[in-house]
Design an enzyme around this catalytic site. Structure first.
Site, short mmCIF file in Angstrom:
data_model
loop_
_atom_site.label_atom_id
_atom_site.label_comp_id
_atom_site.label_asym_id
_atom_site.label_seq_id
_atom_site.Cartn_x
_atom_site.Cartn_y
_atom_site.Cartn_z
N ASP A 299 -88.48 60.42 -12.42
CA ASP A 299 -89.74 61.06 -12.76
C ASP A 299 -90.71 59.94 -13.13
OD1 ASP A 299 -90.75 63.71 -15.09
OD2 ASP A 299 -91.88 62.41 -13.76
N ILE B 108 -93.97 60.01 -13.64
CA ILE B 108 -95.25 60.61 -14.05
C ILE B 108 -96.14 59.64 -14.82
CG2 ILE B 108 -94.34 61.58 -16.20
CD1 ILE B 108 -96.05 64.04 -15.78
N LYS C 200 -100.88 62.58 -16.29
CA LYS C 200 -100.91 61.48 -17.25
C LYS C 200 -101.83 60.36 -16.79
CE LYS C 200 -97.84 63.82 -19.33
NZ LYS C 200 -98.15 64.57 -20.55
#
Lengths: 473, 448
Positions: free
Chosen positions: A237, A239, A280
């Site tokens: 992940d 992100i 983000k």
């Protein structure tokens, strides 16, 4: 400071409004997040610092929008494309947007890797991406190994509707929470003991809540671990990949794949998957833009169909396609955002240092992993809860206790720095310093009982999983 | 290596419903570039009233620029990911629903959960109301997408309740009981009934009688009702007998204490994809009196939130009550006109339709064109219509219809000219069949 962006304020406003039966505020067209709330205990009334509506780099986004009014006006070359967008619900996604997104992802990775838009699946946020991936590669009776501490939302996102289990890979402060071979093996054995089939490992890189990027050594361990286990996947992940603000530079799992020998790569290329989102890096969690990237055609095919359950609004795809295609803008944004993050992180670290509090050395993310073990009354999670309550109600800072991230050691907290103004951060640091000074020599446990009595359940719900909306990252 | 869900084809996308689309994609009609191409009549989209929406947008350009009262709302929206939804949007939605349904019920926003489309709403409701292996009864014919939306990842089952042309495909108490019985025989626990009202593919609204039968049945068996009312704004023919009645309205009429249980068992799904023609914006919702369902569905909506940018735009659009009223009236007028065109055109080709008062399609009777009363013959006919006649229409078997020979034909997603051309082609096709098979057809008509 407990959320890696601004969300808590929104929920809190609604929550507070419900509590005080203030329907008006709750029905305003946009949740105004400039309220400051008061926590009272006896005669002490303390302003509880929640995040006002602030984010480090919105000015850059807003100025781009102002310069490109046509885009939000559903226009292309002066002509209205409203109809086209309103009808566009193809789960393959707006081609222009996917192209812009893969290029953006490549840019974040220093163009060391490139991505093929045909291997990308768009989803309504990374929350949806992670769940969808689980549905594709695992089922009830299976488990994924996750290094601790990890983002609390994973307990819901990966397990709830999929029936998949999470087995923790216990990482400790003794080596700065790095993944070790023995911890991996131990987790694997723990899963086997629970009669679970281990389907793979999921890592967040850069890590939430640690704020560190995975080292090459850790990558080697992970690759070795799954290489010869043909049913095992590695999900990364990424992100926070755009929030890396200092060295070591970010290494994506895709880069690792690229660097492998053809023989080795052949063994695992179709079992490695990346999750991404614009929540983000661009600070746009409200727009719900997530993505799965995989070289595995079967995963892409299945995930694409599943994305029907969480498509990205075409209105949003179009807006962001234009924004991300503006290479001049993205280059400037990425570098400026990272600069501001670095500056802000330093402020937090320095401020905490002045209060005698250390942070894990970090190079990414929107938060620091803070060591408050020396402030605990005892080396227990009960003591951690006590300390957390004091920080929330006495100091007036909402931070996340390590236990909520499944940390194996009490006393660590995640403290966010990117979602408040500089002034607010300064106030927060002053409060912490005063708190530490005041509490040195004070007896443990003396005031905690009072706190527990006077604050009913709603207070704990701020941090409890039940109440959290997806913003809890 | 992959999960069973990912590996098998329970996504239901191999059905002819989707295959027809694929054929169309290979050879799409275009008035100038490809006039011999396949006309898309298998897509239930409402493209009739975009001009109205576009003119509103031009008058309200600030909304698109994410401005409110001249101030940029961008920051607030960009950060807004609360799964309770933008309050102003939910308010606007319930007000819209209340007035659209004749102000018979006041809907309230705290009973609403926003989801990325009705696709997500239906799946979330299944996750909330069933465990794997449990079942919902669905009257046939039904929307082919339900096979994927209700069953795929949830592990739920669908028990078809076969409706027939003998009574206009209406739901009867008898058919409900039969379906329930079938469930018992298959050892499946029935958790509820899911209806689409107005119906896709029939284009008819449920009568109060049907709705009451449904309620009685659900009370008797202590099961749930899910009413997918995605087409509720497309009712274009509303005399007193054919206007739209929501399940919530009928539920409301049972307002004594005996009905407390059922109040918690009725759930509604809605979306802006059909009424406003905005499928790309992904706006769906679940409405329920059941607090536990609302609480669970709200958390599940994390996996399918509506973009805040979209919530903002539409909250402003829907709040313009004057505009929306005008829009709905005009939209319905255009839908009726278009439907009448299709019905007339088909009649000229010797084809009749089920009498309908809603939806974006007609349920068309082509039984007399079948070479035999079988689904093989239906598939044969369908292939001819797609490939020879050049019309992508949906065969009834893809909608699980129990009788061969029925087709769904959409009318709101193509231009008037394309519709005329389609009717022209249809007439030519049936002429060619009749001229060859006239004696045989005369005989078949006798035997039905």
């Amino acid at each position: 400071m407990g959320l890696a962006e601004n969300q808590v304020s929104c929920n809190t406003v609604i929550f507070w409004c419900k509590k005080s039966k203030n329907k008006e505020a709750a029905s305003s067209s946009i949740i105004i997040i400039h309220h400051i709330y008061y926590v009272s205990h006896g005669s002490h009334v303390r302003k509880l610092l929640f995040f006002n509506n602030w984010q480090l780099s919105f000015d850059l986004l807003e100025s781009w929008l102002a310069k490109n009014p046509d885009v939000s006006g559903f226009k292309r070359d002066g002509k209205s494309i409203f109809r086209e967008l309103a009808l566009f619900q193809d789960y393959h996604g707006l081609p222009l947007f996917k192209k812009a997104l893969v290029d953006f992802m490549a840019e974040i990775r220093g163009n060391k890797v490139t991505f093929d838009p045909n291997h990308m699946v768009l989803t309504a946020g990374a929350t949806s991406a992670n769940e969808t991936l689980m549905f594709c590669v695992a089922e009830e009776g299976d488990a994924f190994l996750l290094p601790t501490p990890y983002y609390p939302g994973f307990d819901r996102d990966l397990k709830w509707r999929t029936g998949v289990e999470i087995v923790p890979i216990q990482c400790t402060s003794s080596n700065n929470f790095r993944i070790t071979e023995s911890a991996l093996e131990q987790a694997y054995q723990d899963a086997r003991k629970r009669n679970l089939r281990v389907k793979g490992v999921l890592v967040t890189n850069p890590s939430n809540p640690l704020g560190t990027t995975l080292s090459r050594n850790e990558f080697d361990l992970l690759v070795d671990f799954i290489k010869d286990k043909e049913t095992m996947h590695l999900i990364s992940d990424e992100i926070y990949s755009g929030t890396v603000f200092s060295s070591p530079s970010f290494v994506s799992v895709m880069e690792i794949l690229k660097e492998m020998t053809p023989n080795d790569a052949a063994k695992i290329w179709n079992r490695v998957h990346v999750v991404y989102s614009l929540s983000k890096d661009l600070g746009l969690p409200g727009f719900r833009v997530g993505a799965i990237y995989s070289e595995n055609d079967a995963v892409v095919a299945a995930a694409t169909k599943m994305s029907s359950f969480g498509l990205v609004s075409s209105q949003t795809q179009y807006l962001l396609a234009a924004m991300l295609s503006d290479n001049k803008f993205t280059k400037k944004y990425i570098s400026e955002n990272q600069k501001r993050l670095r500056r802000r992180q330093r402020m937090l670290v320095t401020g905490l240092q002045k209060a005698g509090i250390k942070c894990l050395k970090s190079n990414a993310g929107l938060f620091c992993w803070v060591d408050m073990r020396h402030l605990l009354c005892s080396n227990t999670f009960e003591a951690e809860m006590e300390l957390w309550k004091k920080i929330v109600y006495q100091v007036g800072l909402n931070i996340s206790p390590g236990s909520s991230c499944h940390c194996s050691e009490p006393g660590w907290f995640r403290v966010c720095f990117a979602n408040m103004s500089q002034d607010t951060l300064n106030v927060a640091m002053k409060r912490v310093k005063n708190f530490v000074t005041d509490s040195t020599g004070a007896e443990c446990g003396s005031s905690s009982a009072c706190f527990t009595k006077s604050f009913s359940n709603w207070v704990f719900r701020l941090s409890s999983r039940d109440h959290r909306a997806p913003e809890e990252r | 290596m992959l999960s069973r869900k990912a590996s098998k084809d329970s996504h239901g996308q191999d059905s002819s419903y989707f295959q027809g689309w694929q054929e169309y994609e290979k050879n799409p009609y275009h008035p100038i570039q490809n006039p011999m191409g396949i006309i898309q009549m298998g897509l239930a989209e409402n493209q009739l009233s975009f001009d109205l929406l576009e003119s509103w947008l031009r008058r309200n350009s600030n909304t698109m620029a994410l401005k409110k009262d001249g101030v940029s709302a961008f920051k607030d929206l960009a950060l807004f990911q609360d799964y309770h939804g933008l309050p102003a949007f939910k308010e606007a939605l319930v007000n819209f629903m209340t007035s659209m349904r004749g102000n018979k019920i006041k809907y309230s926003s705290d009973k609403l959960v926003l989801t990325a489309g009705a696709t997500a709403a239906n799946e979330i409701l299944m996750f909330c109301l069933t465990d794997p292996g449990q079942a919902f009864i669905l009257p046939t014919p039904y929307y082919p997408g339900f096979d994927r939306d209700l069953k795929w990842r949830t592990g739920a089952e669908i028990i078809p309740m076969h409706c027939s042309s003998s009574n206009g495909f209406r739901i009867t108490r008898c058919a409900l009981e039969q379906a329930y019985q079938l469930g018992q025989e298959l050892n499946l626990k029935i958790k509820g009934v899911l209806v689409t009202n107005p119906s896709n593919p029939l284009g008819t609204t449920m009568t109060k009688t049907e709705l009451n039968h449904l309620l009685d049945f659900a009370i008797d068996k202590n099961i749930h009702i899910v009413s997918d009312e995605i087409y509720s704004g497309t009712v274009f023919d509303s005399s007193s007998t054919t206007s739209f009645t929501s399940i919530m309205e009928v539920l409301n009429e049972r307002n004594n204490n005996n009905y407390n249980n059922i109040r918690n068992h009725v759930h509604m799904v809605y979306s802006l994809s059909k009424d406003l023609g905005l499928p790309g914006f992904r706006v769906g919702m679940i409405y329920s009196n059941n607090e536990k369902v609302i609480a669970a569905a709200t958390k599940m909506s994390s996996f399918a939130l509506v973009s805040s940018q979209t919530q903002f735009l539409l909250s402003n659009l829907l709040s313009d009550a004057k505009f929306i009223k005008k829009y709905m009236v005009e939209n319905q007028r255009r839908l009726k006109r278009r439907k009448d065109m299709l019905v007339r055109g088909l009649r000229k080709a010797g084809i009749s339709c089920l009498r309908s008062n809603a939806g974006l399609f007609c349920w068309v009777d082509m039984r007399h064109l079948l070479s035999s009363d079988s689904f093989e013959a239906e598939k044969e006919l369908w292939k001819r219509i797609v490939c020879e006649v050049g019309l992508n229409i949906s065969p009834g078997s893809s909608c699980h219809c129990s009788q061969p020979g029925w087709f769904r034909i959409c009318f709101a997603n193509i231009s008037e000219d394309a519709l005329h051309l389609a009717m022209h082609r249809m007439k030519a096709f049936t002429n060619s069949i009749f001229s060859v098979r006239l004696p045989i057809i005369m005989m078949r008509k006798k035997s039905f």
